[in-house]
Write a protein that holds these residues in place. Structure first.
Motif, PDB file in Angstrom:
ATOM      1  N   UNK A  46       0.857  -1.184   0.000  1.00 51.88           N
ATOM      2  CA  UNK A  46       0.000   0.000   0.000  1.00 51.88           C
ATOM      3  C   UNK A  46       0.895   1.237   0.000  1.00 51.88           C
ATOM      4  N   UNK A  47       0.370   2.332   0.433  1.00 51.03           N
ATOM      5  CA  UNK A  47       1.084   3.599   0.372  1.00 51.03           C
ATOM      6  C   UNK A  47       2.136   3.718   1.471  1.00 51.03           C
ATOM      7  N   UNK A  48       3.019   4.692   1.307  1.00 45.13           N
ATOM      8  CA  UNK A  48       3.917   5.163   2.358  1.00 45.13           C
ATOM      9  C   UNK A  48       3.259   6.369   3.003  1.00 45.13           C
ATOM     10  N   UNK A  60       6.203   2.051  -4.501  1.00 49.36           N
ATOM     11  CA  UNK A  60       7.330   1.919  -5.426  1.00 49.36           C
ATOM     12  C   UNK A  60       7.958   3.262  -5.791  1.00 49.36           C
ATOM     13  N   UNK A  61       7.578   4.325  -5.061  1.00 50.84           N
ATOM     14  CA  UNK A  61       8.313   5.576  -5.214  1.00 50.84           C
ATOM     15  C   UNK A  61       9.715   5.456  -4.607  1.00 50.84           C
ATOM     16  N   UNK A  62       9.897   4.491  -3.700  1.00 52.56           N
ATOM     17  CA  UNK A  62      11.220   4.132  -3.202  1.00 52.56           C
ATOM     18  C   UNK A  62      11.707   2.909  -3.982  1.00 52.56           C
ATOM     19  N   UNK A  63      13.010   2.739  -4.112  1.00 46.43           N
ATOM     20  CA  UNK A  63      13.541   1.620  -4.925  1.00 46.43           C
ATOM     21  C   UNK A  63      13.453   0.272  -4.216  1.00 46.43           C
ATOM     22  N   UNK A 116      19.049   9.456  -1.771  1.00 43.45           N
ATOM     23  CA  UNK A 116      18.384  10.679  -1.318  1.00 43.45           C
ATOM     24  C   UNK A 116      16.910  10.421  -1.030  1.00 43.45           C
ATOM     25  N   UNK A 117      16.259   9.619  -1.879  1.00 40.96           N
ATOM     26  CA  UNK A 117      14.848   9.302  -1.653  1.00 40.96           C
ATOM     27  C   UNK A 117      14.652   8.576  -0.331  1.00 40.96           C
ATOM     28  N   UNK A 118      15.527   7.615  -0.023  1.00 40.02           N
ATOM     29  CA  UNK A 118      15.428   6.911   1.260  1.00 40.02           C
ATOM     30  C   UNK A 118      15.660   7.866   2.428  1.00 40.02           C
ATOM     31  N   UNK A 436      -0.262  17.278  -6.223  1.00 39.08           N
ATOM     32  CA  UNK A 436       0.224  16.689  -7.483  1.00 39.08           C
ATOM     33  C   UNK A 436       1.628  17.184  -7.809  1.00 39.08           C
ATOM     34  N   UNK A 437       1.913  18.438  -7.486  1.00 37.74           N
ATOM     35  CA  UNK A 437       3.254  18.985  -7.733  1.00 37.74           C
ATOM     36  C   UNK A 437       4.305  18.281  -6.886  1.00 37.74           C
ATOM     37  N   UNK A 438       3.898  17.683  -5.763  1.00 40.72           N
ATOM     38  CA  UNK A 438       4.821  16.956  -4.896  1.00 40.72           C
ATOM     39  C   UNK A 438       4.947  15.476  -5.276  1.00 40.72           C
ATOM     40  N   UNK A 439       4.317  15.072  -6.383  1.00 41.63           N
ATOM     41  CA  UNK A 439       4.347  13.678  -6.853  1.00 41.63           C
ATOM     42  C   UNK A 439       3.816  12.714  -5.793  1.00 41.63           C
ATOM     43  N   UNK A 440       2.844  13.177  -5.020  1.00 41.02           N
ATOM     44  CA  UNK A 440       2.270  12.339  -3.968  1.00 41.02           C
ATOM     45  C   UNK A 440       1.136  11.504  -4.528  1.00 41.02           C
ATOM     46  N   UNK A 441       0.972  10.299  -3.965  1.00 43.44           N
ATOM     47  CA  UNK A 441      -0.162   9.468  -4.364  1.00 43.44           C
ATOM     48  C   UNK A 441      -1.474  10.022  -3.846  1.00 43.44           C
TER      49      UNK A 441
END
Length: 642
Positions: A46-48, A60-63, A116-118, A436-441
């Motif tokens: 599910x989501x983060x 899957x926004x994280x690797x 950086x994402x992590x 949406x600008x923050x690429x959030x689900x």
């Protein structure tokens, strides 16, 4: 006519639900699923989520380890609006088959963007959410109940990682959790040998895995985790740091544990997050307020009003009554249409629409249809019922507008259909662009926005016009007293009868009746907790309605006794002002309970709470207005006036 409208609303709601099912926006039912030994079990991701940012992200926004083909599972409207993105995963689990140190995948070297994402997600304290057989994954915590007994409690999800200070360099180092130990609780039927999942627990580890020579993807063997050598991952291993170029190996364990918990009770541990004694304290506190107000209303109705009406209706006291000071002297102006009568009718219709939505939603929640296991069902039901109750909104606003002798019913109806939903939708759309600008689900897709627009313009607006047509077509109720042609002058009022003072006083008690329950509602929304005590919520809702009605009647009576007949709007604002206290309490809750430091989450919080307060204003204001309207017609209808 009322029965016809009710039948029409039920039929239309059935059509709405049928259409929503065909479009995928359904209220899913949850049925028990039986497993045999060796049956495949599908673990979904599910989501983060984070209580620090309130911005959900796709798993899957994280690797993390990705399957060859990502499948999105069917979601209802409420799940989409909440930012839930339920997808498949690489975790392979079979019933009653324990696994130890199973390698999921390997990242040879983290890139700078991946690292950086992590780090960003770890700094913001994001949690990973997973689902197995409709149960959310949870970390186990032990807590004490009121009697001192130690009980198991759950915390939803597990953290992406953690931060520690390096002892040598004094720098903060980020570590990720790359090993998961799943403990799946099952209840097995001895007769059929079928098992059902009754718990989904996880313990997260950070382990810097090592291996000899080269890593074999087909048959990996790790030195830090090896079932053949009986080596298991523990917290004593070196943690896995997050840095560019680091190798990361994701692993997991699976353990099945027999449990006495039955399938029907499997959500109990998830829901035991609040103390029910506090809820009972809230109920008792609210009941005391209601009893106090009821005593005042009873005193006014049984002693003062009955005595006044008997005196005024007495033929021997007509000359004496003509010089009386009190509410009878304004009988010729008390039902004079107010200023902005069309706008007042609009807000009353909106309040009726919200009241009908909450009443039906609470009823179905009490029956168990909208439990937390029905993910997204509560929000979906509220949206569908709000659209369906447009019929009642149009009918109520038109009936009141007809009472005011208004003639521009089409403009009033259009305002009823567009004002409140338009403001909410416009604000929601602007916030959605920012998310949406923050690429959030959490950003609502265009298809869902189109579905919301269809519910608004294709269902709610036509229903408002249908209800308004029948409401305006019906004859207006006859006024109990005749309105004078000459406007009576209102005497100078004391400071404590000023409209602002009365409205601020009137909003305190309705808010005081609900503020404790409001704490748990805010916690469920902003701290990602489960809210399930709909029985308490129903009691508080009834108490809120009674409190709003009684405080509005009391203050309206005092106003009429002061020969001020401008009660229409003040009756609405008296109980509606409780929305100001609700918003002030939400600000207090923000600074005392939440840890949100970034600008966008702060904007989201206060904007959404402002919209909630706006809806609360329409709801409570309408309840108070309807009560005062009934009260005024009753007391002046009891007078014998030539």
């Amino acid at each position: 006519m009322a029965r016809l409208l009710l039948h029409a609303q039920v039929a239309l709601l059935f059509v709405i639900c049928t259409a929503s099912v065909s479009y995928g926006f359904y209220l899913p039912g949850v049925a028990p699923q039986d497993f045999r030994k060796g049956d495949a079990m599908f673990l979904k991701v599910n989501k983060l989520s984070s209580i620090k940012t309130q911005l959900p992200y796709d798993y899957y926004s994280l690797p993390y380890c990705r399957p060859e083909r990502i499948v999105n599972f069917a979601e209802n409207l409420g799940e989409v609006l909440r930012g839930d993105r339920i997808e498949n995963s690489m975790y392979a689990i079979r019933m009653l088959e324990d696994e130890q140190c199973k390698v999921l995948c390997r990242i040879e070297a983290l890139s700078e963007a991946q690292a950086r994402a992590f780090r960003l997600k770890i700094d913001d304290e994001y949690k990973v959410n997973m689902i197995l057989d409709n149960l959310p994954v949870a970390m186990v915590h032990m807590r004490q109940d009121e009697k001192g007994q130690v009980l198991k409690a759950y915390e939803r999800g597990f953290y992406v990682g953690f931060v520690l200070q390096d002892s040598d360099s004094d720098e903060l180092v980020h570590y990720m959790y790359n090993h998961l130990r799943f403990n799946i609780l099952i209840h097995t039927d001895a007769e059929t040998d079928l098992s059902r999942i009754v718990g989904f627990e996880v313990e997260a580890f950070s382990a810097k895995h090592s291996y000899d020579n080269t890593f074999s993807a087909e048959k990996p063997e790790l030195n830090t985790c090896n079932p053949g050598k009986k080596i298991a991952v523990s917290h004593t291993l070196s943690p896995q740091p997050v840095a560019e170029g680091n190798e990361v190996i994701f692993t997991y364990d699976v353990k099945f544990t027999q449990s006495d918990i039955r399938w029907a009770s499997r959500w109990d541990t998830y829901l035991k997050m609040t103390d029910t004694q506090i809820h009972w304290f809230s109920i008792v506190n609210s009941v005391v307020i209601v009893l106090f107000l009821s005593a005042m209303v009873a005193m006014i109705m049984l002693r003062t009003l009955f005595r006044d009406i008997a005196k005024y209706n007495s033929l021997e006291a007509q000359e004496e009554a003509a010089e009386e000071y009190g509410w009878k002297l304004v009988h010729g102006d008390v039902l004079r249409p107010p200023q902005h009568a069309s706008l007042l009718s609009t807000y009353v219709g909106t309040g009726v629409q919200l009241f009908g939505m909450l009443l039906v939603t609470t009823f179905f929640a009490l029956l168990g249809f909208l439990s937390p296991s029905n993910r997204g069902g509560l929000m979906t039901a509220m949206l569908l019922l709000f659209a369906g109750n447009g019929l009642l909104a149009g009918y109520a606003s038109a009936r009141l507008y007809k009472t005011f002798r208004g003639e521009q019913w089409k403009a009033m109806t259009a305002r009823t259909a567009l004002l409140f939903p338009g403001i909410v939708f416009a604000v929601f759309f602007v916030l959605d662009l920012l998310v949406w600008h923050q690429d959030s689900s959490g950003a609502v897709p265009f298809g869902t926005l189109a579905a919301l627009a269809f519910l608004w313009f294709g269902v709610s607006v036509p229903l408002v016009f249908v209800g308004s047509f029948y409401g305006f077509k019906k004859l207006a109720p006859e006024d109990p007293v005749r309105t004078n042609k000459v406007l009576r002058q209102v005497p100078i009022q004391p400071w404590y009868m000023h409209p602002a003072v009365c409205c601020l006083i009137g909003g305190v008690l309705p808010f005081g009746a609900v503020f404790i329950e409001l704490f748990f509602i805010l916690s469920s929304v902003w701290l990602h907790q489960f809210y399930y005590l709909f029985g308490f919520l129903a009691l508080v809702f009834v108490i809120l309605c009674i409190t709003c009605a009684e405080i509005s009647i009391v203050l309206c009576y005092f106003q009429l006794c002061s020969e001020d007949y401008n009660w229409w709007w003040r009756a609405y604002f008296t109980s509606g002002s409780s929305a100001l206290y609700l918003f002030a309490y939400s600000a207090f809750y923000f600074y005392s309970k939440l840890d949100i430091s970034k600008l966008l989450p702060q904007v989201l919080y206060f904007t959404y709470m402002a919209m909630v307060s706006y809806g609360f204003f329409c709801l409570t204001g309408t309840i108070g207005f309807v009560a005062c309207y009934w009260f005024v017609r009753q007391i002046y209808g009891a007078l014998k006036i030539d």
